[in-house]
Design a protein around this motif. Structure first.
Motif, short mmCIF file in Angstrom:
data_model
loop_
_atom_site.label_atom_id
_atom_site.label_comp_id
_atom_site.label_asym_id
_atom_site.label_seq_id
_atom_site.Cartn_x
_atom_site.Cartn_y
_atom_site.Cartn_z
N PRO A 54 0.83 -1.21 0.00
CA PRO A 54 0.00 0.00 0.00
C PRO A 54 0.87 1.26 0.00
CG PRO A 54 -0.80 -1.60 1.60
CD PRO A 54 0.52 -2.11 1.11
N ALA A 55 0.39 2.28 -0.70
CA ALA A 55 1.08 3.58 -0.77
C ALA A 55 2.55 3.41 -1.13
CB ALA A 55 0.94 4.32 0.56
N ALA A 56 2.81 2.60 -2.13
CA ALA A 56 4.18 2.33 -2.56
C ALA A 56 4.80 3.56 -3.22
CB ALA A 56 4.20 1.16 -3.54
N ARG A 57 6.12 3.63 -3.17
CA ARG A 57 6.87 4.66 -3.88
C ARG A 57 7.39 4.04 -5.17
NH1 ARG A 57 12.38 7.49 -3.31
NH2 ARG A 57 11.93 9.58 -4.11
N THR A 58 7.04 4.65 -6.30
CA THR A 58 7.38 4.06 -7.59
C THR A 58 8.09 5.05 -8.48
OG1 THR A 58 5.25 4.63 -8.63
CG2 THR A 58 5.37 2.53 -7.44
N LEU A 59 8.86 4.51 -9.42
CA LEU A 59 9.62 5.30 -10.39
C LEU A 59 9.21 4.87 -11.78
CD1 LEU A 59 12.04 7.20 -11.12
CD2 LEU A 59 13.52 5.16 -10.95
N ALA A 71 -0.64 7.08 -14.53
CA ALA A 71 -2.06 7.21 -14.19
C ALA A 71 -2.56 5.97 -13.44
CB ALA A 71 -2.88 7.43 -15.46
N ALA A 72 -2.15 4.79 -13.89
CA ALA A 72 -2.58 3.56 -13.22
C ALA A 72 -2.01 3.46 -11.81
CB ALA A 72 -2.16 2.35 -14.05
N LEU A 73 -0.75 3.84 -11.64
CA LEU A 73 -0.12 3.77 -10.32
C LEU A 73 -0.76 4.76 -9.34
CD1 LEU A 73 3.56 3.50 -11.59
CD2 LEU A 73 2.35 1.72 -10.31
N GLY A 77 -3.36 4.40 -5.67
CA GLY A 77 -2.96 4.95 -4.38
C GLY A 77 -1.47 5.02 -4.12
N HIS A 78 -0.66 4.91 -5.17
CA HIS A 78 0.79 4.93 -5.00
C HIS A 78 1.37 6.29 -5.39
CE1 HIS A 78 0.35 0.69 -4.40
NE2 HIS A 78 -0.08 0.49 -5.64
N SER A 79 2.53 6.61 -4.85
CA SER A 79 3.23 7.82 -5.26
C SER A 79 4.12 7.49 -6.45
CB SER A 79 4.05 8.39 -4.10
OG SER A 79 5.14 7.55 -3.80
N LEU A 92 2.89 17.47 -20.73
CA LEU A 92 1.65 16.72 -20.95
C LEU A 92 1.31 15.85 -19.75
CD1 LEU A 92 2.03 15.54 -24.67
CD2 LEU A 92 0.12 16.86 -23.75
N ALA A 93 2.31 15.15 -19.24
CA ALA A 93 2.09 14.24 -18.12
C ALA A 93 1.62 15.00 -16.88
CB ALA A 93 3.37 13.48 -17.82
N ALA A 94 2.22 16.15 -16.61
CA ALA A 94 1.84 16.92 -15.43
C ALA A 94 0.38 17.37 -15.51
CB ALA A 94 2.77 18.12 -15.27
N ARG A 95 -0.08 17.69 -16.71
CA ARG A 95 -1.49 18.08 -16.89
C ARG A 95 -2.42 16.87 -16.76
NH1 ARG A 95 0.42 21.23 -21.33
NH2 ARG A 95 -0.58 19.81 -22.81
N GLN A 96 -2.00 15.75 -17.33
CA GLN A 96 -2.89 14.59 -17.39
C GLN A 96 -2.92 13.78 -16.10
OE1 GLN A 96 -3.16 13.56 -22.09
NE2 GLN A 96 -1.61 12.42 -20.98
N VAL A 97 -1.82 13.78 -15.36
CA VAL A 97 -1.76 13.00 -14.12
C VAL A 97 -1.25 13.92 -13.01
CG1 VAL A 97 -1.01 10.82 -13.09
CG2 VAL A 97 -1.12 11.02 -15.58
N PRO A 98 -2.09 14.85 -12.53
CA PRO A 98 -1.62 15.82 -11.54
C PRO A 98 -1.24 15.20 -10.20
CG PRO A 98 -4.00 15.99 -11.87
CD PRO A 98 -3.48 15.08 -12.93
N GLY A 99 -1.64 13.97 -9.96
CA GLY A 99 -1.31 13.32 -8.70
C GLY A 99 0.09 12.75 -8.64
#
Length: 230
Positions: A54-59, A71-73, A77-79, A92-99
């Motif tokens: 849960p709440a994994a840190r991913t690269l 977007a899937a990550l 619920g992951h960072s 583009l990515a910053a606009r499409q996946v603001p999380g």
């Protein structure tokens, strides 16, 4: 990115940006339209999601437009830290996946803390690096994984170095490894290749032909091999 005929459109040999930045700045959202729904890519993401804590840190290496990977990550619920050399893709990515957090940087030069990620994604982001650069980066990514963490890597398997290819109407230079050589390389860095999937995919782009793809599903060993290096 299969070997193909030369095209009239080029990515500009005189440009001082890294070749991957020139290419993917030119492609922009067309790349997502062509590749985002590839079944093997989505299956690899699902495999990783099933194994992350849960709440994994991913690269996300070569994060592109942020979809589908980041977007899937984020949706699970992951960072996510997405790294891409292309400013167009990063915006583009910053606009499409603001999380997610997206950073415009060359992954070959970006410092990575040891054992800092639960999961790493490397989807088709090595092909414009030399074999030495690919080998060094895979070693760094392995060390950046926590013991027991997982890495998914996809590429076009081929015994080619600095070969000119035609990719979505642009010329580019590509380098890769045969699948067996790449699998052996991963193992030397302390990664266990748990499974692999070889497939053929035709991008949704005019004139695109079928491409061979391989997806490697890996885990960082809790006790790395004594011959691990890079």
């Amino acid at each position: 990115m299969p070997v193909g005929e030369r095209r009239d459109t080029d990515v500009g040999h005189e440009d001082q940006r890294p070749p991957a930045a020139v290419l993917f700045d030119a492609l922009g959202p067309d790349y997502e339209k062509a590749f985002a729904h590839a079944p093997a890519h989505l299956a690899a993401l699902e495999w990783l999601l099933e194994r992350l804590p849960p709440a994994a840190r991913t690269l996300d290496v070569g994060s592109g437009t942020g979809r589908p990977t980041a977007a899937a990550l984020v949706g699970a619920g992951h960072s996510v830290l997405g790294v891409d050399v292309s400013p167009v893709m990063t915006e583009l990515a910053a606009r499409q996946v603001p999380g997610a957090e997206f950073r415009r940087a060359d992954i070959r030069e970006l410092p990575l803390d040891a054992e800092s990620f639960d999961g790493v994604c490397v989807f088709f982001s090595l092909l414009q690096m030399t074999r030495a650069e690919q080998s060094a980066l895979i070693g760094r990514l392995s060390r950046a994984l926590k013991p027991g963490g997982h890495l998914v890597l996809a590429t076009v398997p081929a015994d080619v170095e600095n070969v000119e290819v035609s990719f979505m109407g642009h010329r580019a230079l590509a380098t890769s490894f045969p699948e067996d050589d790449l699998t052996a390389l991963l193992r030397t860095t302390g990664l266990t290749v748990l499974a692999h999937r070889s497939t053929t995919f035709t991008p949704a782009h005019p004139g695109a032909g079928p491409e061979p793809h391989v997806f490697l599903y890996c885990r960082r060993d809790v006790h790395p091999h004594s011959d691990a290096h890079v």
